[in-house]
Design an enzyme around this catalytic site. Structure first.
Site, PDB file in Angstrom:
ATOM      1  N   ASP A 188      44.443  49.179 -38.105  1.00  0.00           N
ATOM      2  CA  ASP A 188      44.617  49.424 -36.669  1.00  0.00           C
ATOM      3  C   ASP A 188      45.111  48.138 -36.022  1.00  0.00           C
ATOM      4  O   ASP A 188      44.334  47.257 -35.683  1.00  0.00           O
ATOM      5  CB  ASP A 188      43.297  49.875 -36.042  1.00  0.00           C
ATOM      6  CG  ASP A 188      43.467  50.305 -34.587  1.00  0.00           C
ATOM      7  OD1 ASP A 188      44.483  49.948 -33.966  1.00  0.00           O
ATOM      8  OD2 ASP A 188      42.575  51.005 -34.077  1.00  0.00           O
ATOM      9  N   HIS A 193      43.511  44.196 -29.259  1.00  0.00           N
ATOM     10  CA  HIS A 193      42.283  43.680 -29.856  1.00  0.00           C
ATOM     11  C   HIS A 193      42.415  42.254 -30.398  1.00  0.00           C
ATOM     12  O   HIS A 193      41.440  41.728 -30.942  1.00  0.00           O
ATOM     13  CB  HIS A 193      41.833  44.621 -30.971  1.00  0.00           C
ATOM     14  CG  HIS A 193      41.691  46.034 -30.505  1.00  0.00           C
ATOM     15  ND1 HIS A 193      40.716  46.436 -29.632  1.00  0.00           N
ATOM     16  CD2 HIS A 193      42.445  47.146 -30.762  1.00  0.00           C
ATOM     17  CE1 HIS A 193      40.849  47.733 -29.382  1.00  0.00           C
ATOM     18  NE2 HIS A 193      41.876  48.187 -30.051  1.00  0.00           N
ATOM     19  N   ILE A 208      39.364  43.096 -26.667  1.00  0.00           N
ATOM     20  CA  ILE A 208      38.148  43.888 -26.827  1.00  0.00           C
ATOM     21  C   ILE A 208      38.014  44.350 -28.276  1.00  0.00           C
ATOM     22  O   ILE A 208      38.989  44.376 -29.040  1.00  0.00           O
ATOM     23  CB  ILE A 208      38.140  45.105 -25.887  1.00  0.00           C
ATOM     24  CG1 ILE A 208      39.308  46.057 -26.210  1.00  0.00           C
ATOM     25  CG2 ILE A 208      38.179  44.663 -24.436  1.00  0.00           C
ATOM     26  CD1 ILE A 208      39.301  47.346 -25.402  1.00  0.00           C
ATOM     27  N   GLY A 211      37.343  50.429 -30.481  1.00  0.00           N
ATOM     28  CA  GLY A 211      36.329  51.446 -30.285  1.00  0.00           C
ATOM     29  C   GLY A 211      35.777  51.957 -31.599  1.00  0.00           C
ATOM     30  O   GLY A 211      34.571  52.207 -31.735  1.00  0.00           O
TER      31      GLY A 211
END
Length: 284
Positions: A188, A193, A208, A211
């Site tokens: 990913d 990120h 961040i 998820g």
């Protein structure tokens, strides 16, 4: 702008992936297992003679990449966030062999101008040699910049109700400051990120945590507290992402036992903010 019919029929590529024990170890480590080298219960998830895949690993298997970034999707990819995730585990995840991932868009909801859109998708992960299903994944993507394209306003998937009262079990698991950099090696590569400039453009003060990395941390908590690390007892988990986690924060999973499983949510200890809500777990 989103073209609803085009997106509903979008040719997401089928992915064939050769799985090695090293891939399993990387995933397990990238969601935080192995931080305590003296915890023998976690050893099968980090040590090749006993290698075992965490039940949440199908989220990175047969993954077609960040296909929503393609210009022909019509999606403002910078403003995309993961809204909900479900995992149904049909059998324990193998640690080697070839798997196939087949993904499709199953629905789109237009929440209106300035309110974004919901994109529902699923992925079936199968054993390439036998055709046997390993897992079924259902996802909701919140496209924050794409409402008002003239689509339908429903149906919207209803969330599981939140539990009442104090949790029966709590489990604190720390994330590492560099954990998002590790997790992206599972495939990913969304720059949100890792790239501070992209994070700022998306409205966050810094990169961040994925998820789905948070999903893996919560899966670890459920596996530890409800299944005593026995993957054969793990059946299904569903949750809603409520707020982002920043790498380095501690995720506290709160659990309420129910017949056949449990309800759960998770919060970041340092900010006392709920990051996962409306969670349900079911035993196999």
């Amino acid at each position: 702008m989103i073209n609803e019919q085009h997106l509903l029929n979008y040719p997401i590529p089928e992915i064939r992936q050769v799985l090695r024990w090293q891939d399993v170890a990387l995933y397990n480590l990238s969601v935080g297992l192995g931080q305590d080298p003296m915890d023998k219960a976690q050893l099968p998830y980090t040590y090749e003679p006993q290698m075992t895949a965490l039940p949440s690993m199908p989220v990175v298997l047969g993954y077609p990449g960040f296909w929503l970034k393609a210009p022909d999707t019509g999606v403002d990819w910078v403003k995309v966030v993961h809204g909900e995730q479900s995992l149904i585990l049909h059998r324990p995840v193998p640690v080697s062999g070839e798997i196939i991932g087949r993904s499709s868009v199953t629905g789109i909801v237009d929440r209106g101008p300035g309110k974004g859109a919901l994109i529902y998708s699923d992925r079936v992960v199968v054993d390439a040699a036998t055709g046997e299903k390993i897992a079924t994944l259902e996802s909701t993507t919140f496209a924050r910049g794409d409402g008002g394209f003239g689509g339908k306003s429903g149906p919207v998937k209803p969330p599981h109700p939140e539990p009442a009262g104090a949790p029966e079990i709590t489990c604190d698991l720390a994330t590492r400051p560099e954990q998002a950099a590790y997790y992206r090696l599972n495939g990913d590569f969304n720059p949100l990120h890792i790239d501070p400039d992209v994070a700022t453009k998306a409205g966050f003060p810094r990169p961040i945590l994925h998820g789905l990395c948070t999903f893996g941390v919560v899966c670890h908590a459920l596996l530890r507290e409800l299944c005593a690390y026995d993957v054969t007892r793990f059946g299904r988990m569903d949750l809603r992402f409520s707020s982002p986690v920043f790498p380095g924060e501690t995720i506290r999973t709160e659990i309420w036992r129910e017949e056949g499983g449990a309800a759960f949510r998770a919060r970041v200890v340092e900010r006392d903010i709920v990051v996962v809500s409306n969670g349900r777990f079911r035993f196999a």
